[in-house]
Scaffold this motif. Structure first.
Motif, short mmCIF file in Angstrom:
data_model
loop_
_atom_site.label_atom_id
_atom_site.label_comp_id
_atom_site.label_asym_id
_atom_site.label_seq_id
_atom_site.Cartn_x
_atom_site.Cartn_y
_atom_site.Cartn_z
N LYS A 2 46.85 23.51 71.01
CA LYS A 2 47.38 22.32 71.66
C LYS A 2 48.22 22.70 72.86
O LYS A 2 48.16 22.06 73.92
CB LYS A 2 48.21 21.49 70.67
N VAL A 5 45.82 23.76 75.74
CA VAL A 5 45.13 22.62 76.35
C VAL A 5 46.13 21.75 77.12
O VAL A 5 45.86 21.32 78.25
CB VAL A 5 44.42 21.79 75.26
N LEU A 6 47.30 21.51 76.52
CA LEU A 6 48.31 20.69 77.19
C LEU A 6 48.80 21.39 78.45
O LEU A 6 49.09 20.73 79.46
CB LEU A 6 49.47 20.43 76.23
N THR A 181 45.58 14.88 74.22
CA THR A 181 45.39 16.17 73.55
C THR A 181 45.51 16.02 72.04
O THR A 181 44.71 16.57 71.27
CB THR A 181 46.42 17.19 74.07
#
Length: 468
Positions: A2, A5-6, A181
């Motif tokens: 996470k 991706v964030l 996300t």
């Protein structure tokens, strides 16, 4: 995942905000520059016309008055060079380099009315110029000083507004990115946990259908597959247990018939053959007992792992392992004496030991290790000990027999595995497998080590639930 991706989405959001802000600020600077230029060119053209009229009339009084009024209103200097004289207002001097350049270009009938793009943190003024006269003759030049401070102040105000808007837009984009996300990755995390749970326990709970359509379909497919796998594994375990249990009846009946048959046999060869059949039946019974124990141990291992995965640990009582060890040593004593071996239980001199473990399963694990040691180290010495470790508690059963090679120790917990050098010794190859599964069921593990100078150490290590 996470965070990664964030992080990527955050970088993209920042790039979008910076790009949009740059476009808006560039457009604002051009707009302000164009407004100033249109206004000042209009003023310059007016003064050029007034100067042309004054040159024709020979009276510059009105022209000077207009120049002074403009300077008073706008704070910008004007310089007009006629053929007979030069008029100036606002302190604009003909000696300035930029003014000289502007006059030189205008004298060549080259108008220069272009203003550089306004920059918010620059300073200074610019000049624009043009000539006036007839189509065939230049009668003079007009130079207008352009003060861009007001335009720069407006541009700075727009920078503040755009900056605040960019911060708000960035925060909104980051919030949307975080929500997006989470929406996308939450099903992925659940799926990863479910895969780990299925791998560890053979079971998993049904996944909620959430997230994008592709992930919802993947969750449904995985839940269906997991149910099929769990049912298949449970069916296999149950089949093994049921088959082993059901085989005991015909094996028992066969043994009874052979016992009756032995009473009828008269000659020695027949009796010897019947004894061989009895030995094989005993081996089959031992194998069935081992399979049943293994099925129970594997079921317990899976149940223990499932409880650990769901944080619903089995409520085992905290026990002192020493009485259990003492009981197993006493129980294994006759078999050890029959094999010419000795067993000693080492005293523990420290504080009382505590272990969170099922006492019956602990007794079964220690009993299997003792039986192994007695079987494979006849005439040797077997030691049983318990000790507190940094992480919990360990129980050791060691012997001074021939032991196992390193690769054999790794393979020894496989089902039905037998060391080649021990193939002549009766056994089913399930004892260490059962111990390993029961240890896993109670949050521990079985570690096999070499004993110096020779022999084998079976070590049960328990962490977290034990202390000394």
């Amino acid at each position: 995942m996470k965070v990664r991706v964030l992080g990527i989405l955050s970088v993209i959001a920042v790039l979008i905000v910076v790009t949009v802000s740059s476009v808006i600020l560039t457009s604002a600077a051009r707009e302000l520059t164009q407004d100033v230029q249109i206004n000042r060119v209009s003023a310059l053209n007016r003064f050029a016309q007034l100067a042309n009229d004054a040159s024709a009339d020979g009276d510059t009084t009105q022209l000077q008055r207009e120049m002074d009024r403009y300077t008073e209103l706008y704070g910008e200097g004007i310089l007009i060079r006629l053929q007979q004289q030069t008029l100036a207002s606002g302190g604009l001097s003909e000696q300035r380099r930029d003014v000289q350049d502007a006059l030189a270009r205008a004298s060549l009938n080259l108008s220069d009315t272009t203003i550089g793009t306004v920059r918010p943190f620059e300073s200074g003024t610019e000049v624009i110029s043009r000539s006036f006269g007839t189509a065939s003759q230049v009668l003079g030049e007009a130079v207008l000083e352009v003060n861009l401070d007001a335009a720069r102040a407006k541009l700075r105000e727009r920078w503040v507004v755009v900056g605040l808007a960019a911060l708000v837009m960035g925060a909104v984009l980051l919030l949307v990115a975080a929500r997006l996300t989470g929406w996308v990755l939450r099903p992925v995390h659940r799926l990863s946990e479910a895969v780990h749970q299925l791998e560890t326990t053979g079971k998993t709970s049904k996944l909620p259908e959430a997230g994008p359509p592709e992930l919802r379909e993947l969750s449904r497919s995985f839940s269906a597959m997991a149910n099929t796998v769990s049912e298949s594994m449970e069916s296999q375990r149950q089949l093994i247990a049921d088959t082993s249990h059901q085989l005991r009846n015909p094996v028992g009946a066969l043994r009874l018939r052979i016992d009756l048959l032995q009473l009828e046999l008269q000659n020695s060869p027949a009796k010897a053959a019947a004894a061989g059949v009895v030995d094989e039946l005993e081996r089959v019974e031992e194998m069935l007992d081992g399979v049943l124990k293994l099925a129970t141990a594997e079921h317990r291992a899976v149940a223990g792992a499932a409880a650990a995965q769901s944080s619903e640990h089995r409520r085992q009582s905290v026990i002192d392992p020493f009485p259990v060890l003492q009981g197993e040593v006493e129980r294994a004593g006759p078999a050890a004496r029959l094999a010419g071996s000795t067993i000693t239980l080492e005293d523990h001199s420290g504080p009382a030991l505590e272990l969170r473990c099922d006492p019956e399963e602990l007794a079964q694990m220690v009993g299997e290790l003792l039986a192994n040691a007695i079987k494979y180290s006849p005439g040797g010495h077997i030691a049983v000990a318990a000790e507190a470790t940094r992480d919990g508690l360990a129980i050791e059963v060691s012997d001074d027999g021939p032991g196992l090679y390193a690769d054999q120790r790794l393979a020894s917990t496989s089902r039905f595995w037998r060391a080649p050098q021990h193939s002549g010794i009766p056994g089913n190859g399930l004892g260490l497998t059962i111990v390993e599964r029961l240890a896993e069921a109670n949050g521990g593990k079985l570690v096999l080590r070499e004993r110096v100078p020779h022999g084998l150490i079976g070590r049960l290590e328990f962490g977290g639930g034990a202390n000394g």
